[in-house]
Design a protein around this motif. Structure first.
Motif, PDB file in Angstrom:
ATOM      1  N   LEU A   1       0.865  -1.146  -0.045  1.00 27.61           N
ATOM      2  CA  LEU A   1      -0.018  -0.105   0.181  1.00 27.61           C
ATOM      3  C   LEU A   1       0.565   1.378  -0.098  1.00 27.61           C
ATOM      4  N   PRO A   2       2.233   1.132   0.511  1.00 32.05           N
ATOM      5  CA  PRO A   2       2.754   2.812   0.752  1.00 32.05           C
ATOM      6  C   PRO A   2       2.926   3.761  -0.238  1.00 32.05           C
ATOM      7  N   PRO A   3       2.588   3.316  -1.709  1.00 30.37           N
ATOM      8  CA  PRO A   3       2.746   4.372  -2.620  1.00 30.37           C
ATOM      9  C   PRO A   3       1.691   5.368  -2.350  1.00 30.37           C
ATOM     10  N   LEU A   4       0.666   5.299  -1.623  1.00 31.36           N
ATOM     11  CA  LEU A   4      -0.317   5.998  -1.053  1.00 31.36           C
ATOM     12  C   LEU A   4       0.266   6.562   0.157  1.00 31.36           C
ATOM     13  N   ALA A   5      -0.085   7.891   0.454  1.00 31.43           N
ATOM     14  CA  ALA A   5       0.364   8.497   1.703  1.00 31.43           C
ATOM     15  C   ALA A   5       0.045   7.763   2.871  1.00 31.43           C
ATOM     16  N   LEU A   6       0.668   7.462   3.641  1.00 27.43           N
ATOM     17  CA  LEU A   6       0.168   6.757   4.965  1.00 27.43           C
ATOM     18  C   LEU A   6      -0.117   7.377   6.041  1.00 27.43           C
ATOM     19  N   HIS A   7       0.500   8.705   6.053  1.00 33.77           N
ATOM     20  CA  HIS A   7       0.106   9.568   7.455  1.00 33.77           C
ATOM     21  C   HIS A   7      -0.856  10.566   7.256  1.00 33.77           C
ATOM     22  N   THR A   8      -2.163   9.976   7.274  1.00 27.09           N
ATOM     23  CA  THR A   8      -3.058  11.089   7.101  1.00 27.09           C
ATOM     24  C   THR A   8      -4.021  10.917   8.270  1.00 27.09           C
TER      25      THR A   8
ATOM     26  N   LEU B   1      13.575   8.896  16.206  1.00 26.02           N
ATOM     27  CA  LEU B   1      12.636   9.607  15.078  1.00 26.02           C
ATOM     28  C   LEU B   1      12.726   8.311  14.022  1.00 26.02           C
ATOM     29  N   ALA B   2      11.437   8.056  13.552  1.00 27.19           N
ATOM     30  CA  ALA B   2      11.506   6.974  12.472  1.00 27.19           C
ATOM     31  C   ALA B   2      10.888   7.313  11.332  1.00 27.19           C
ATOM     32  N   TRP B   3      11.240   6.742   9.919  1.00 28.07           N
ATOM     33  CA  TRP B   3      10.444   7.037   8.995  1.00 28.07           C
ATOM     34  C   TRP B   3      10.675   6.239   7.971  1.00 28.07           C
ATOM     35  N   SER B   4       9.889   6.037   6.878  1.00 24.90           N
ATOM     36  CA  SER B   4       9.897   5.004   5.897  1.00 24.90           C
ATOM     37  C   SER B   4       9.630   6.078   4.342  1.00 24.90           C
ATOM     38  N   ALA B   5      10.597   5.264   3.469  1.00 21.26           N
ATOM     39  CA  ALA B   5      10.600   5.929   2.100  1.00 21.26           C
ATOM     40  C   ALA B   5      10.333   4.986   1.274  1.00 21.26           C
TER      41      ALA B   5
ATOM     42  N   ASP C   1      12.198   5.023  -4.335  1.00 19.10           N
ATOM     43  CA  ASP C   1      13.072   6.247  -5.001  1.00 19.10           C
ATOM     44  C   ASP C   1      13.369   7.368  -4.183  1.00 19.10           C
ATOM     45  N   GLY C   2      13.227   6.969  -2.719  1.00 23.34           N
ATOM     46  CA  GLY C   2      13.630   7.921  -1.711  1.00 23.34           C
ATOM     47  C   GLY C   2      12.643   8.878  -1.282  1.00 23.34           C
ATOM     48  N   HIS C   3      11.410   8.899  -1.579  1.00 24.71           N
ATOM     49  CA  HIS C   3      10.303  10.002  -1.288  1.00 24.71           C
ATOM     50  C   HIS C   3       9.701   9.448   0.121  1.00 24.71           C
ATOM     51  N   ILE C   4       9.970  10.238   1.007  1.00 20.58           N
ATOM     52  CA  ILE C   4       9.484   9.862   2.367  1.00 20.58           C
ATOM     53  C   ILE C   4       7.942  10.040   2.576  1.00 20.58           C
ATOM     54  N   ASP C   5       7.106   8.951   2.748  1.00 23.50           N
ATOM     55  CA  ASP C   5       5.838   9.229   3.030  1.00 23.50           C
ATOM     56  C   ASP C   5       5.212   8.780   4.126  1.00 23.50           C
ATOM     57  N   TYR C   6       6.213   8.471   5.091  1.00 23.88           N
ATOM     58  CA  TYR C   6       5.955   8.150   6.527  1.00 23.88           C
ATOM     59  C   TYR C   6       6.951   8.576   7.772  1.00 23.88           C
ATOM     60  N   TYR C   7       6.358   9.485   8.512  1.00 21.97           N
ATOM     61  CA  TYR C   7       7.224   9.698   9.818  1.00 21.97           C
ATOM     62  C   TYR C   7       6.433   9.357  11.022  1.00 21.97           C
ATOM     63  N   ASN C   8       7.102   8.872  11.968  1.00 15.75           N
ATOM     64  CA  ASN C   8       6.328   8.304  13.247  1.00 15.75           C
ATOM     65  C   ASN C   8       6.251   9.907  14.160  1.00 15.75           C
ATOM     66  N   ARG C   9       5.351   9.806  15.062  1.00 17.45           N
ATOM     67  CA  ARG C   9       4.991  10.887  16.014  1.00 17.45           C
ATOM     68  C   ARG C   9       6.282  11.706  16.400  1.00 17.45           C
ATOM     69  N   ARG C  10       7.270  10.794  17.099  1.00 19.99           N
ATOM     70  CA  ARG C  10       8.464  11.747  17.455  1.00 19.99           C
ATOM     71  C   ARG C  10       9.104  12.505  16.565  1.00 19.99           C
TER      72      ARG C  10
ATOM     73  N   THR D   1       4.956  19.639   9.717  1.00 22.23           N
ATOM     74  CA  THR D   1       3.657  18.890   9.610  1.00 22.23           C
ATOM     75  C   THR D   1       3.924  17.922   8.521  1.00 22.23           C
ATOM     76  N   PRO D   2       2.890  16.897   8.498  1.00 20.40           N
ATOM     77  CA  PRO D   2       2.983  15.966   7.337  1.00 20.40           C
ATOM     78  C   PRO D   2       2.991  16.413   5.750  1.00 20.40           C
ATOM     79  N   ALA D   3       2.209  17.825   5.510  1.00 17.64           N
ATOM     80  CA  ALA D   3       2.452  18.126   4.188  1.00 17.64           C
ATOM     81  C   ALA D   3       3.638  18.684   4.034  1.00 17.64           C
TER      82      ALA D   3
END
Lengths: 505, 124
Positions: free
Chosen positions: A110-117, A172-176, A179-188, A196-198
């Motif tokens: 699923l991750p090609p779609l934004a996860l953090h909404t 701090l944790a995140w996922s890309a 291609d390196g485009h980061i689409d998820y960051y954790n709360r920390r 902001t997510p945007a």
């Protein structure tokens, strides 16, 4: 048809459809009008890709999943264009349905779609696709519905569990994407950076970096994306309070069954305290090494010149000698503190081993002669048996031997000889220093090689800081060898250096 | 040897940014019967070297402006100075360039005197 369709409906109504692949609205087939109308007026996240060009329609609920980098540009555009960089992931969902069969995508696809909404903060989504058939029962388009993945009862942990876990990590944790485009960051991450997510999505994270470091970071990160090599680097990140702190960042790729990278997982660990400690250590070593040795050198040189000069009055000699003796003690303490700092804080005492085995007997003879000269009443025997040689750092080895023989002279019984014995077996070279003196208190034995350990304060002035054996043990350790001790009332005290035997290679 | 490049003016050049270090080294050199010339920087030292060739240079490494290492490199490039005996006197021996003798600070007086005797005919 677009009326009451929310923001997405409004955006779709402004598209000049006559110039698009699906043509003007009044010419649309009934099946397309129905699908678009259903989508816009439904509450669940829904999406339509229509015709050979896969022109996209979706409602506001789905827009939240598309992420700011795709929405609203994707409305009325081809799915191939919108998901170009993630097309390999999305293609089965669309093409299977276009071929007439339903399909599903679920994590981790699923991750090609934004996860953090905000909507999916406590869960994640499954995408279900199915064919939309025209009047002649031929497949004309694809309908995609996003279904929240609900917590399972029983069994293993679900997605919500993992998200909660990531959000509660101290790091701090995140996922890309690949291609390196980061689409998820954790709360920390959001808490620390105050972004902001945007703002942070994709490559927006670079604003949290120090301007002087960002180029190097981007270069290394791009290198990892291009080569698939894990990423590891230390750099400062700006906190919400505007202060930069040092982080150790590690990123590892997640690969599919064919070895292709599908995700990158990254973490930033705050190492600022460590960085401060290292800065302090370097400053401390600098003070000891340079700032203290220079004036001490002047004191000692001046006093020694005074002792040598023929015009110095004899009664000044013993006072000058007192200055020299104290200065030399101070010099030894500085060396010990330097070694302690290196051993404790700088990853060990640096040792440069000789390329070839060095004969040890001449070195032992030199050290024994020095200690004899400094302790004229001590009897010191040197016994060397066999071919004793080892790859050593000569200066450091001399330092150890000088410490052990010097200790034996200080603590040994004056009437009985001290012995320094060199022996070799096939695998080890042993250098033992033995004295008959008061044995080491058994309760103190476990601490003999600890820093600042001293069994008792020697009478008169103290020779050093109680660091000699600690440093000696660390030096032998850095040689790949061992320093051990035995001590008993009738057997005396024996320190033994064991060095790995130099072997022909 | 009678080659003009090996002749020297029988003096020891001391290069150190700390005055006390320079003066204490001067005491040693004069005690050994030689003349000492003092320079507080690498730049000053190169000016002195351009005038007169010493038998020995005692060189500090860490100095403001030109470092001892840079000064040594310049000396090595200059044909008339490339073979002058140099000993580095430093409180950070681990940073010293390779291939050059080192006298770590605090200075061992015996070792310094050995260097003077070996390099200079002026010494008693």
């Amino acid at each position: 048809m677009f009326a009451n369709g929310g923001d997405a409906g409004g955006a779709l109504s402004r598209v000049d459809w006559s110039r698009s692949a699906v043509g003007p609205v009044q010419d649309w087939p009934q099946s397309l009008s129905t699908a678009v109308s259903m989508t816009l007026h439904g509450r669940a996240p829904m999406y339509v890709a229509w015709g050979e060009d896969l022109i996209q329609f979706y409602n506001d609920a789905f827009a939240a999943l598309m992420g700011s980098s795709r929405h609203p540009a994707a409305l009325g555009r081809s799915a191939r264009e919108t998901f170009a960089e993630a097309w390999e992931v999305m293609r089965p969902l669309i093409e299977t349905a276009m071929a007439g069969a339903p399909h599903e995508l679920r994590d981790p696809h699923l991750p090609p779609l934004a996860l953090h909404t905000p909507d999916v903060a406590d869960g994640s989504w499954r995408l279900c696709s199915g064919p939309i058939r025209g009047e002649a029962a031929d497949v004309r388009g694809v309908l995609v519905t996003a279904v929240p993945v609900l917590a399972r009862s029983g069994g293993g942990p679900d997605e919500a569990f993992f998200r909660a876990m990531f959000d509660n990590l101290p790091e701090l944790a995140w996922s890309a994407r690949a291609d390196g485009h980061i689409d998820y960051y954790n709360r920390r991450w959001y808490e620390y950076t105050g972004t902001t997510p945007a703002a942070a999505e994709g490559w927006g994270w670079s604003s949290a970096h120090h301007p002087e470091m960002i180029d190097a970071v981007l270069e290394r990160w791009r290198h990892s994306i291009n080569t698939g090599e894990p990423f590891e680097m230390e750099f400062p990140l700006r906190g919400a309070d505007g202060e930069y702190r040092w982080f150790l960042t590690r990123v590892r790729p997640l690969r599919d069954g064919d070895g292709r990278i599908i995700r990158w997982f990254g973490s930033n660990t705050n190492i600022d305290e460590r960085q401060r400690t290292e800065d302090f250590r370097d400053r401390f070593l600098g003070i000891l090494g340079h700032d203290l040795r220079n004036p001490l050198s002047t004191i000692l040189t001046t006093a020694r010149v005074m002792i040598r000069r023929p015009d110095t009055p004899p009664e000044a000699h013993k006072r000058m000698k007192r200055i020299v003796t104290s200065g030399v003690r101070m010099q030894r303490m500085i060396e010990q503190l330097l070694d302690l700092t290196r051993a404790r804080l700088a990853g060990g005492i640096p040792v440069t081993l000789s390329d070839e085995p060095v004969p040890l007997a001449p070195i032992a003879l030199r050290i024994v002669s020095e200690v004899r000269a400094a302790n004229p009443s001590s009897i010191i025997d040197l016994i060397a048996e066999g071919d004793c040689a080892a790859r050593i750092d000569v200066d450091r080895f001399e330092q150890v031997l000088s410490n052990l023989v010097g200790n034996a002279a200080t603590h040994g019984e004056i009437t009985r000889p001290i012995s320094v014995t060199l022996e070799a077996t096939d695998e080890w070279t042993f250098i033992a220093v033995h004295n008959f003196g008061k044995p080491i208190d058994p309760s103190f034995m476990p601490q003999v090689f600890n820093s600042f350990a001293r069994s008792e304060k020697p009478h008169g002035r103290s020779a050093g800081l109680g660091l000699g054996l600690y440093i000696s043990e660390r030096i032998i350790h850095a040689h790949g060898g061992r320093l051990t001790v035995t001590s008993a009332a009738d057997e005396g005290t024996r320190f033994t250096i064991s060095l790995p035997r130099a072997r022909d290679e | 040897m009678s080659d003009s490049t090996t002749e020297n003016d029988g003096y020891v050049l001391i290069v150190d940014d700390e005055e006390d270090v320079r003066e204490s080294l001067r005491d040693v050199i004069e005690l050994e019967g030689c003349n000492a010339v003092l320079a507080a920087s690498g730049e000053d030292a190169l000016e002195i070297l351009a005038e007169r060739r010493p038998c020995l240079v005692i060189l500090d490494l860490m100095m403001p402006g030109m470092s001892g290492r840079e000064m040594l490199e310049q000396m090595r490039r200059e044909p008339t100075l490339s073979d002058v005996a140099v000993v580095i006197s430093t409180s950070a021996p681990e940073r010293a360039p390779r291939g050059v003798p080192i006298l770590p600070k605090p200075i061992d007086l015996g070792a310094l005197c050995d260097w003077i005797h070996r390099s200079c005919t002026c010494s008693s």
